[in-house]
Design a protein around this motif. Structure first.
Motif, short mmCIF file in Angstrom:
data_model
loop_
_atom_site.label_atom_id
_atom_site.label_comp_id
_atom_site.label_asym_id
_atom_site.label_seq_id
_atom_site.Cartn_x
_atom_site.Cartn_y
_atom_site.Cartn_z
N LEU A 82 14.95 26.95 6.08
CA LEU A 82 14.76 27.83 4.93
C LEU A 82 13.41 27.60 4.28
O LEU A 82 12.70 28.56 3.93
CB LEU A 82 15.89 27.60 3.91
CG LEU A 82 17.26 28.17 4.29
CD1 LEU A 82 18.29 27.80 3.23
CD2 LEU A 82 17.20 29.68 4.46
N ALA A 83 13.02 26.33 4.10
CA ALA A 83 11.72 26.03 3.51
C ALA A 83 10.59 26.55 4.39
O ALA A 83 9.60 27.13 3.91
CB ALA A 83 11.58 24.53 3.28
N GLY A 84 10.73 26.35 5.71
CA GLY A 84 9.71 26.85 6.63
C GLY A 84 9.61 28.36 6.61
O GLY A 84 8.51 28.92 6.67
N LEU A 85 10.75 29.04 6.51
CA LEU A 85 10.74 30.50 6.47
C LEU A 85 10.04 31.01 5.22
O LEU A 85 9.23 31.94 5.28
CB LEU A 85 12.17 31.03 6.54
CG LEU A 85 12.34 32.55 6.42
CD1 LEU A 85 11.61 33.27 7.54
CD2 LEU A 85 13.81 32.93 6.41
N VAL A 86 10.35 30.42 4.07
CA VAL A 86 9.71 30.85 2.82
C VAL A 86 8.20 30.66 2.89
O VAL A 86 7.42 31.55 2.52
CB VAL A 86 10.31 30.08 1.63
CG1 VAL A 86 9.50 30.35 0.36
CG2 VAL A 86 11.76 30.48 1.40
N LEU A 87 7.76 29.50 3.39
CA LEU A 87 6.33 29.25 3.51
C LEU A 87 5.69 30.20 4.51
O LEU A 87 4.55 30.65 4.33
CB LEU A 87 6.08 27.81 3.92
CG LEU A 87 6.35 26.74 2.86
CD1 LEU A 87 6.10 25.35 3.43
CD2 LEU A 87 5.47 26.97 1.63
N LEU A 88 6.41 30.52 5.58
CA LEU A 88 5.88 31.43 6.59
C LEU A 88 5.65 32.82 6.00
O LEU A 88 4.60 33.44 6.22
CB LEU A 88 6.85 31.52 7.77
CG LEU A 88 6.41 32.39 8.94
CD1 LEU A 88 5.21 31.77 9.66
CD2 LEU A 88 7.56 32.58 9.93
N LEU A 89 6.62 33.31 5.24
CA LEU A 89 6.49 34.63 4.63
C LEU A 89 5.33 34.64 3.63
O LEU A 89 4.55 35.61 3.57
CB LEU A 89 7.79 35.02 3.93
CG LEU A 89 9.04 35.06 4.83
CD1 LEU A 89 10.26 35.50 4.03
CD2 LEU A 89 8.84 35.95 6.04
N CYS A 90 5.19 33.57 2.87
CA CYS A 90 4.06 33.48 1.94
C CYS A 90 2.74 33.42 2.69
O CYS A 90 1.74 33.99 2.25
CB CYS A 90 4.22 32.25 1.04
SG CYS A 90 5.61 32.34 -0.12
N GLY A 91 2.74 32.74 3.84
CA GLY A 91 1.51 32.67 4.63
C GLY A 91 1.10 34.03 5.17
O GLY A 91 -0.09 34.37 5.20
N PHE A 92 2.08 34.84 5.59
CA PHE A 92 1.76 36.19 6.05
C PHE A 92 1.18 37.03 4.91
O PHE A 92 0.22 37.79 5.10
CB PHE A 92 2.99 36.87 6.62
CG PHE A 92 3.46 36.31 7.93
CD1 PHE A 92 2.54 35.87 8.88
CD2 PHE A 92 4.81 36.21 8.23
CE1 PHE A 92 2.96 35.36 10.10
CE2 PHE A 92 5.24 35.70 9.44
CZ PHE A 92 4.31 35.27 10.37
N LEU A 93 1.76 36.91 3.73
CA LEU A 93 1.26 37.66 2.58
C LEU A 93 -0.12 37.17 2.17
O LEU A 93 -0.92 37.92 1.59
CB LEU A 93 2.24 37.54 1.41
CG LEU A 93 3.61 38.18 1.64
CD1 LEU A 93 4.51 37.93 0.45
CD2 LEU A 93 3.47 39.68 1.89
N GLN A 94 -0.41 35.92 2.46
CA GLN A 94 -1.74 35.37 2.17
C GLN A 94 -2.80 35.98 3.09
O GLN A 94 -3.97 36.10 2.70
CB GLN A 94 -1.69 33.85 2.35
CG GLN A 94 -2.89 33.09 1.83
CD GLN A 94 -2.77 31.61 2.11
OE1 GLN A 94 -2.55 31.19 3.24
NE2 GLN A 94 -2.89 30.81 1.06
N LEU A 95 -2.39 36.39 4.29
CA LEU A 95 -3.34 36.92 5.25
C LEU A 95 -4.01 38.21 4.76
O LEU A 95 -5.19 38.44 5.04
CB LEU A 95 -2.65 37.20 6.60
CG LEU A 95 -2.20 35.98 7.41
CD1 LEU A 95 -1.48 36.42 8.66
CD2 LEU A 95 -3.41 35.11 7.76
#
Length: 441
Positions: free
Chosen positions: A80-93
């Protein structure tokens, strides 16, 4: 139950995104918004659902206890923590989130750790249960698929943020997206779902579990498709060759594999002893039909040279028709069975108890399933017709159907459709919504 609850929240979130036009088809396939949508479905919904099912199902299948009953909670936290960070990373792109934090490498590391825990816990459990029955061998192949998908995802994360610059890794990041999809959807999710269906369908419809040559062909053929597509595709990318012929060959090999699997499933239904099908077994049929339709659509698009243009429609039908449809149909039974075992199992033989079917209202749930599959199939047609607005309207029906099924799951856990206990007495244990506690004998 916590895995199932988190997965259902992710499914509802993904369908809400589609209704609002966030991601594909309203945005390009390569857009960060589409990456968010795809990973909410693949990781948040399908992977968490499958992990929760396997942690429950594998020990039963191999008649051994789960290697470590404490690890699933740590695994869920990592995923769950990895998924949240992953989604935030995509939005950061695309600048939606500002900052230069290394979100994608952190997300990739957490997700990799979570799947390593999955591999370790299930791997040790399967190892202790040797020789493995046929469905368990599908799980082993599926675990190899998730290992490949997670490894490629980790490479993508480090290359995109500039933390990995080695030419082979850069080549895989540039051309390895199809490998990532095949390893995840074809290996991890589909092979594992095939293994689950072999045992669950036979168990629920009282069909003989004969080990036939078609079953063995489906297993080894599926492994061959995975090795050819992922291994051969990676080799082609690293050698600077065009991987397209490898993917086409893998797709053609997948046809007889799916035909063998389909033959086995049809035989299970034909040889069943339970003539009147319960909702979970009845609604598995549209999911299996969706798999056949996706295979036929894939072949048609390859023959017409239109696969790159309409790949999204194939993946949508696979993800929501086949994998999600099968998952929801079996979850309908799993939630009821675990709730019955938790609440009424201790009373069995000592007091009158309801049947598992008495915890649900099948006629009400079937309406939601019909709406769900209708929305998926017409949504696929809308994608092929490139009608994004029509697709969003059908996604709203999909969301409504899923919400209706979630309400059914919650009602089952709350014992809303059955007398609380025998002769009006209270049950020994009232079920919690997110945690099932089954008494040990």
């Amino acid at each position: 139950m916590s895995y199932f609850a988190a997965a259902l929240v992710a499914l509802l979130a993904a369908e809400t995104m589609m209704v609002l036009g966030f991601g594909f088809p309203s945005a390009p396939v390569e857009a960060p918004a589409t990456l968010v949508l795809v990973h909410v479905v693949a990781l948040g919904w399908l992977s968490l659902l499958l992990c929760g099912a396997l942690f429950q199902f594998v020990p039963v299948l191999v008649a051994r206890p789960l290697h470590d009953n404490h690890l699933p909670f740590a695994t869920l936290c990592c995923l769950l923590a990895g998924l949240v960070l992953l989604l935030c990373g995509f939005l950061q792109l695309d600048g939606t989130l500002e900052g230069d934090w290394p979100l994608l490498p952190a997300a990739g590391s957490l997700l990799a750790l979570g799947f390593v825990l999955v591999l370790y816990n299930l791997g040790r459990t399967l190892w202790a249960g040797r020789p493995l029955p046929l469905p368990a061998r599908f799980f082993v192949a599926g675990l190899c698929g998730v290992a490949a998908a997670a490894s490629l995802g980790l490479i993508f994360a480090f290359v995109l943020t500039g933390l990995a610059t080695a030419p082979p890794l850069a080549d895989l990041a540039a051309s390895g997206l199809p490998l990532h999809i095949v390893a995840g959807v074809g290996g991890w999710l589909t092979l594992s779902a095939m293994g689950v269906s072999y045992r669950l369908l036979a168990m629920f419809i009282l069909a003989p579990e004969d080990r036939r040559w078609t079953s063995i062909a489906a297993l080894w053929g599926g492994i061959g498709v995975l090795l050819l597509a992922v291994g051969g595709g990676a080799g082609a990318v690293l050698l600077n060759a065009d991987p397209t012929p490898v993917f086409v060959a893998a797709a053609l090999l997948a046809v007889p594999v799916l035909a063998a699997y389909g033959h086995d499933v049809i035989r299970l239904y034909a040889k069943r002893k339970r003539r009147k099908l319960e909702t979970n077994s009845l609604m598995a049929a549209p999911a299996l039909i969706s798999l056949a339709l996706a295979a036929a659509l894939l072949l048609a698009l390859l023959a017409l040279g239109q696969m790159p243009r309409f790949a999204g429609a194939v993946l949508y039908l696979l993800a929501f028709g086949w994998l999600s449809g099968l998952g929801l149909s079996q979850l309908y039974k799993i939630v009821a069975f675990v709730t019955w075992l938790e609440c009424y199992g201790p009373l069995l033989g000592r007091a009158p108890t309801p049947r598992v079917q008495d915890l649900v209202v099948e006629s009400r749930a079937r309406k939601w399933f019909y709406l769900y599959f209708g929305a998926v199939w017409f949504g696929t047609v809308a994608l092929l017709a490139e009608q994004a607005l029509v697709f969003r309207g059908l996604a709203l029906l999909l969301l409504l159907a899923t919400a209706g099924l979630v309400v059914e799951f919650v009602r089952t856990r709350r014992l809303a459709d059955v007398a609380i206990g025998p002769q009006g007495q209270d049950v020994p244990h009232r079920p919690r919504l997110l945690c099932a506690l089954v008494a040990q004998p």
